[in-house]
Design a protein around this motif. Structure first.
Motif, PDB file in Angstrom:
ATOM      1  N   UNK A 260       0.507  -1.163   0.256  1.00 43.04           N
ATOM      2  CA  UNK A 260      -0.110   0.542   0.141  1.00 43.04           C
ATOM      3  C   UNK A 260       0.935   1.577  -0.215  1.00 43.04           C
ATOM      4  N   UNK A 261       1.963   1.629  -1.180  1.00 43.28           N
ATOM      5  CA  UNK A 261       2.525   2.708  -1.422  1.00 43.28           C
ATOM      6  C   UNK A 261       1.186   3.795  -1.119  1.00 43.28           C
TER       7      UNK A 261
ATOM      8  N   UNK B  39      -2.135 -11.979 -18.712  1.00 49.71           N
ATOM      9  CA  UNK B  39      -2.115 -10.873 -17.927  1.00 49.71           C
ATOM     10  C   UNK B  39      -2.370  -9.310 -18.194  1.00 49.71           C
ATOM     11  N   UNK B  40      -3.537  -8.865 -17.654  1.00 53.39           N
ATOM     12  CA  UNK B  40      -3.440  -7.410 -18.375  1.00 53.39           C
ATOM     13  C   UNK B  40      -3.710  -6.573 -17.170  1.00 53.39           C
ATOM     14  N   UNK B  41      -3.031  -6.416 -15.783  1.00 54.33           N
ATOM     15  CA  UNK B  41      -3.121  -5.488 -14.554  1.00 54.33           C
ATOM     16  C   UNK B  41      -3.787  -4.007 -14.920  1.00 54.33           C
ATOM     17  N   UNK B  42      -4.858  -3.675 -14.854  1.00 49.94           N
ATOM     18  CA  UNK B  42      -4.902  -2.027 -14.857  1.00 49.94           C
ATOM     19  C   UNK B  42      -4.927  -1.514 -13.249  1.00 49.94           C
ATOM     20  N   UNK B  43      -5.518  -0.238 -13.839  1.00 46.22           N
ATOM     21  CA  UNK B  43      -5.125   1.214 -12.666  1.00 46.22           C
ATOM     22  C   UNK B  43      -6.236   1.816 -12.354  1.00 46.22           C
TER      23      UNK B  43
ATOM     24  N   UNK C  95      -2.229   5.251  -3.176  1.00 48.57           N
ATOM     25  CA  UNK C  95      -1.686   5.502  -3.990  1.00 48.57           C
ATOM     26  C   UNK C  95      -2.072   3.846  -5.249  1.00 48.57           C
ATOM     27  N   UNK C  96      -3.911   4.005  -5.410  1.00 53.06           N
ATOM     28  CA  UNK C  96      -4.429   3.003  -4.789  1.00 53.06           C
ATOM     29  C   UNK C  96      -3.916   2.287  -6.792  1.00 53.06           C
TER      30      UNK C  96
END
Length: 390
Positions: free
Chosen positions: A194-195, A251-255, A206-207
């Protein structure tokens, strides 16, 4: 054969389960309370049959819904994201992941500190993620000690300011905690990095840089089974993290949900005979946990606006399933997940065994449905929702 798409709208519950009292959640009902408080209109999900599942004040019943509809009961012990997604993939847990309402044992903290080269940590107790950095962020800046906290869920969360601990270093700490510390009897469902940033009085998480480290699921899960049969599997969003970083062709991480939807639409233009597993996290992470009904409603409306584009990309042989993994009532006094039924919509309805599918006995009906769709033999608990003619 076609593609099977499963979209999980994170934290979208549709009423307390019969055993919710055991979790202190007997009064929770995410979608009903959200609609009552915000008047949230969801015309495209309404057309699909969302308002047919349970009575909703702002989402009416549809006389001829596009989807087969129903709700699903969670059988596994727990109410966290890992448990919910694993059950969707055919893995049911008889025992919940361990939780720590009094904080983690000192031996766990000592081992973590030894591994990352710190004398101590701050907090070590259940805490709201936004409140913990507000209350301890300044002390963290002064000492450099990481903030370790948990919640009602089985999580070991580590918060650190990016000016004190680079994000990559925070990730290394969490990888160490996952692989070396939090195993066996202390095998929590997730270790979460959890930065945060900002100055005292104005700290912000910074989610988009959050990272989850889950335990690896048992090998018999749906993702591995499909890969064994040569079926391509795709993860969009945090799915890859919930399955221990393994099992997916790509895989595709998303913000954000917007990015997740964009990635899905892009993949739909190229996918063939594939299983695509999507998590849209903002409802849960940004609004449910922060008790923000207005934000939650706007987030659902963003998803609703994307439905026509998603449906337009479906081919004749494809199926789309929309569901959730647990509840997270933003109108509640609790910032934790809730033990709720979740919705299930299956498009097109003609491929389902009946339009009104009632209450499904387990989230694993989705694993059964996907295995049935691809013609894969898999002995998952539950039953397929398809009619056998696809």
């Amino acid at each position: 054969m076609g593609n099977c798409y499963v979209i999980v709208i994170d934290g979208l519950g549709v009423g307390a389960q019969e055993d919710a009292v055991e979790y202190g959640d007997e009064n929770e009902n995410t979608l009903v309370h959200l609609c009552k408080e915000t008047g949230c209109k969801l015309p495209n999900l309404q057309r699909m049959g969302l308002g047919n599942i349970i009575p909703l004040s702002s989402v009416p019943v549809e006389s001829d819904p596009l989807c087969a509809y129903g709700k699903m009961r969670e059988v596994s012990a727990g109410k966290d994201s890992t448990t919910g997604h694993w059950e969707i993939a055919g893995v049911q847990l008889n025992q919940p992941f361990p939780t720590y309402p009094e904080g983690f044992p000192q031996k766990v903290i000592d081992q973590f500190c030894d591994g990352i080269g710190k004398e101590q940590v701050l907090v070590n107790k259940p805490y709201s993620g936004t409140e913990v950095i507000a209350d301890y962020g300044e002390e963290h800046l002064q000492t450099g000690y990481p903030i370790v906290y948990t919640s009602a869920d089985s999580v070991f969360q580590v918060a650190a300011h990016v000016d004190v601990t680079p994000v990559d270093t925070l990730y290394e700490w969490c990888e160490y905690a996952r692989s070396e510390v939090l195993q066996d009897e202390h095998g929590v469902g997730r270790v979460i990095a959890r930065p945060f940033e900002g100055t005292a009085g104005n700290f912000d998480r910074i989610s988009e840089e959050r990272h989850d480290y889950s335990l690896a699921p048992p090998d018999y899960n749906l993702i591995n089974r499909l890969q064994q049969e040569g079926i391509k599997t795709y993860s969009i969003g945090k799915i890859i993290d919930l399955f221990g970083g393994d099992g997916f062709t790509q895989f595709r991480r998303t913000k954000s949900n917007a990015e997740g939807i964009s990635q899905l639409l892009s993949l739909m233009s190229a996918a063939s005979d594939s299983f695509v597993f999507v998590n849209l996290i903002d409802t849960d992470q940004k609004y449910g946990h922060r008790l923000d009904p207005a934000g939650y409603a706007e987030c659902l409306q963003e998803i609703d606006r994307a439905i026509p584009a998603i449906v337009s990309k479906l081919e004749e042989d494809d199926i789309l399933i929309i569901t959730s993994d647990h509840g997270n009532d933003p109108t509640s006094e609790s910032t934790d997940h809730s033990r709720e039924f979740v919705p299930v919509l299956l498009f097109p309805h003609r491929k389902a065994f009946q339009r009104n599918m009632g209450t499904r006995e387990t989230f694993s009906d989705i694993a059964c449905t996907a295995a049935d769709f691809f013609g894969v033999n898999a002995d998952y608990p539950g039953s397929s929702m398809l009619n056998g003619d696809q």
